[in-house]
Structures are given as C-alpha cells and as structure tokens.
Design a protein around this motif. Structure first.
Motif, PDB file in Angstrom:
ATOM      1  N   LYS A  36     -45.632  29.737 -79.944  1.00 17.35           N
ATOM      2  CA  LYS A  36     -45.278  29.901 -81.349  1.00 17.35           C
ATOM      3  C   LYS A  36     -44.979  28.548 -81.986  1.00 17.35           C
ATOM      4  O   LYS A  36     -45.379  28.271 -83.118  1.00 17.35           O
ATOM      5  CB  LYS A  36     -44.057  30.818 -81.493  1.00 17.35           C
ATOM      6  CG  LYS A  36     -44.372  32.280 -81.319  1.00 17.35           C
ATOM      7  CD  LYS A  36     -43.141  33.119 -81.560  1.00 17.35           C
ATOM      8  CE  LYS A  36     -43.428  34.591 -81.484  1.00 17.35           C
ATOM      9  NZ  LYS A  36     -42.234  35.395 -81.761  1.00 17.35           N
ATOM     10  N   GLU A  37     -44.280  27.699 -81.241  1.00 18.62           N
ATOM     11  CA  GLU A  37     -43.954  26.365 -81.720  1.00 18.62           C
ATOM     12  C   GLU A  37     -45.233  25.560 -81.967  1.00 18.62           C
ATOM     13  O   GLU A  37     -45.366  24.875 -82.983  1.00 18.62           O
ATOM     14  CB  GLU A  37     -43.073  25.660 -80.690  1.00 18.62           C
ATOM     15  CG  GLU A  37     -42.467  24.365 -81.168  1.00 18.62           C
ATOM     16  CD  GLU A  37     -41.508  23.801 -80.128  1.00 18.62           C
ATOM     17  OE1 GLU A  37     -41.733  22.648 -79.700  1.00 18.62           O
ATOM     18  OE2 GLU A  37     -40.567  24.509 -79.745  1.00 18.62           O
ATOM     19  N   GLN A  38     -46.186  25.649 -81.056  1.00 17.92           N
ATOM     20  CA  GLN A  38     -47.461  24.949 -81.218  1.00 17.92           C
ATOM     21  C   GLN A  38     -48.205  25.477 -82.442  1.00 17.92           C
ATOM     22  O   GLN A  38     -48.782  24.707 -83.211  1.00 17.92           O
ATOM     23  CB  GLN A  38     -48.335  25.133 -79.980  1.00 17.92           C
ATOM     24  CG  GLN A  38     -47.870  24.343 -78.775  1.00 17.92           C
ATOM     25  CD  GLN A  38     -48.700  24.648 -77.537  1.00 17.92           C
ATOM     26  OE1 GLN A  38     -49.417  25.650 -77.482  1.00 17.92           O
ATOM     27  NE2 GLN A  38     -48.581  23.800 -76.541  1.00 17.92           N
ATOM     28  N   ALA A  39     -48.194  26.787 -82.631  1.00 16.48           N
ATOM     29  CA  ALA A  39     -48.883  27.386 -83.770  1.00 16.48           C
ATOM     30  C   ALA A  39     -48.247  26.911 -85.081  1.00 16.48           C
ATOM     31  O   ALA A  39     -48.957  26.606 -86.044  1.00 16.48           O
ATOM     32  CB  ALA A  39     -48.842  28.905 -83.674  1.00 16.48           C
ATOM     33  N   ARG A  40     -46.925  26.836 -85.114  1.00 20.67           N
ATOM     34  CA  ARG A  40     -46.252  26.345 -86.323  1.00 20.67           C
ATOM     35  C   ARG A  40     -46.641  24.889 -86.595  1.00 20.67           C
ATOM     36  O   ARG A  40     -46.831  24.497 -87.737  1.00 20.67           O
ATOM     37  CB  ARG A  40     -44.734  26.450 -86.175  1.00 20.67           C
ATOM     38  CG  ARG A  40     -44.227  27.849 -86.334  1.00 20.67           C
ATOM     39  CD  ARG A  40     -42.698  27.877 -86.383  1.00 20.67           C
ATOM     40  NE  ARG A  40     -42.225  29.067 -85.711  1.00 20.67           N
ATOM     41  CZ  ARG A  40     -41.585  29.116 -84.550  1.00 20.67           C
ATOM     42  NH1 ARG A  40     -41.280  27.998 -83.921  1.00 20.67           N
ATOM     43  NH2 ARG A  40     -41.237  30.246 -84.021  1.00 20.67           N
ATOM     44  N   GLY A  41     -46.755  24.099 -85.552  1.00 18.08           N
ATOM     45  CA  GLY A  41     -47.165  22.699 -85.709  1.00 18.08           C
ATOM     46  C   GLY A  41     -48.563  22.579 -86.251  1.00 18.08           C
ATOM     47  O   GLY A  41     -48.839  21.725 -87.086  1.00 18.08           O
ATOM     48  N   ARG A  42     -49.464  23.449 -85.797  1.00 22.62           N
ATOM     49  CA  ARG A  42     -50.841  23.421 -86.296  1.00 22.62           C
ATOM     50  C   ARG A  42     -50.879  23.841 -87.760  1.00 22.62           C
ATOM     51  O   ARG A  42     -51.647  23.283 -88.544  1.00 22.62           O
ATOM     52  CB  ARG A  42     -51.727  24.331 -85.458  1.00 22.62           C
ATOM     53  CG  ARG A  42     -52.092  23.722 -84.121  1.00 22.62           C
ATOM     54  CD  ARG A  42     -53.196  24.506 -83.458  1.00 22.62           C
ATOM     55  NE  ARG A  42     -52.773  25.846 -83.088  1.00 22.62           N
ATOM     56  CZ  ARG A  42     -52.316  26.211 -81.904  1.00 22.62           C
ATOM     57  NH1 ARG A  42     -52.216  25.315 -80.944  1.00 22.62           N
ATOM     58  NH2 ARG A  42     -51.955  27.451 -81.667  1.00 22.62           N
ATOM     59  N   GLU A  43     -50.059  24.804 -88.143  1.00 22.91           N
ATOM     60  CA  GLU A  43     -50.024  25.235 -89.536  1.00 22.91           C
ATOM     61  C   GLU A  43     -49.570  24.104 -90.453  1.00 22.91           C
ATOM     62  O   GLU A  43     -50.100  23.905 -91.532  1.00 22.91           O
ATOM     63  CB  GLU A  43     -49.095  26.441 -89.699  1.00 22.91           C
ATOM     64  CG  GLU A  43     -49.667  27.720 -89.126  1.00 22.91           C
ATOM     65  CD  GLU A  43     -48.681  28.875 -89.188  1.00 22.91           C
ATOM     66  OE1 GLU A  43     -47.560  28.682 -89.710  1.00 22.91           O
ATOM     67  OE2 GLU A  43     -49.031  29.967 -88.707  1.00 22.91           O
ATOM     68  N   LYS A  44     -48.583  23.336 -89.994  1.00 23.61           N
ATOM     69  CA  LYS A  44     -48.100  22.199 -90.782  1.00 23.61           C
ATOM     70  C   LYS A  44     -49.175  21.136 -90.950  1.00 23.61           C
ATOM     71  O   LYS A  44     -49.256  20.473 -91.972  1.00 23.61           O
ATOM     72  CB  LYS A  44     -46.858  21.586 -90.129  1.00 23.61           C
ATOM     73  CG  LYS A  44     -45.632  22.440 -90.229  1.00 23.61           C
ATOM     74  CD  LYS A  44     -44.444  21.779 -89.577  1.00 23.61           C
ATOM     75  CE  LYS A  44     -43.219  22.664 -89.641  1.00 23.61           C
ATOM     76  NZ  LYS A  44     -42.081  22.050 -88.964  1.00 23.61           N
ATOM     77  N   GLY A  49     -54.799  28.538 -87.390  1.00 26.88           N
ATOM     78  CA  GLY A  49     -54.004  28.966 -86.314  1.00 26.88           C
ATOM     79  C   GLY A  49     -54.527  29.529 -85.107  1.00 26.88           C
ATOM     80  O   GLY A  49     -54.036  29.727 -84.119  1.00 26.88           O
TER      81      GLY A  49
END
Length: 49
Positions: A36-44, A49
């Motif tokens: 989830k943390e990685q996905a949030r980083g990719r969104e930023k 995603g």
C-alpha cells in the motif's frame, strides 16, 4: 509412552501451529502495508497504480 505423556505431547503441537499461523498472518499484514505504501508513492509520482 503413557497416555499422560501422549496427552502432553499432543497438547504441545497445536500451539506450534498457532504460532506458525500468527507469524504468517503478521508477515501478510506487513507485506500488505508495504505494498500500500508503494502504491501511494507511485500515485504521488503520477505513475498509474
């Protein structure tokens, strides 16, 4: 081996399995948290995603 010894031995096995299940569950939760943390980083970063 007496019946009492067998009872003690049998009783010792399930907690070991429970510990294995607990460890697996903890690792799965940690893995999910990291993903989830990685996905949030990719969104930023603007990457899909």
């Amino acid at each position: 081996m007496t019946t009492e010894d067998q009872t003690k031995t049998s009783a010792a096995v399930p907690p070991k399995k429970d510990n294995k299940k607990d460890r697996l569950a903890a690792r799965l939760r940690e893995n999910l948290r990291k993903r989830k943390e990685q996905a949030r980083g990719r969104e930023k970063d603007g990457q899909p995603g």
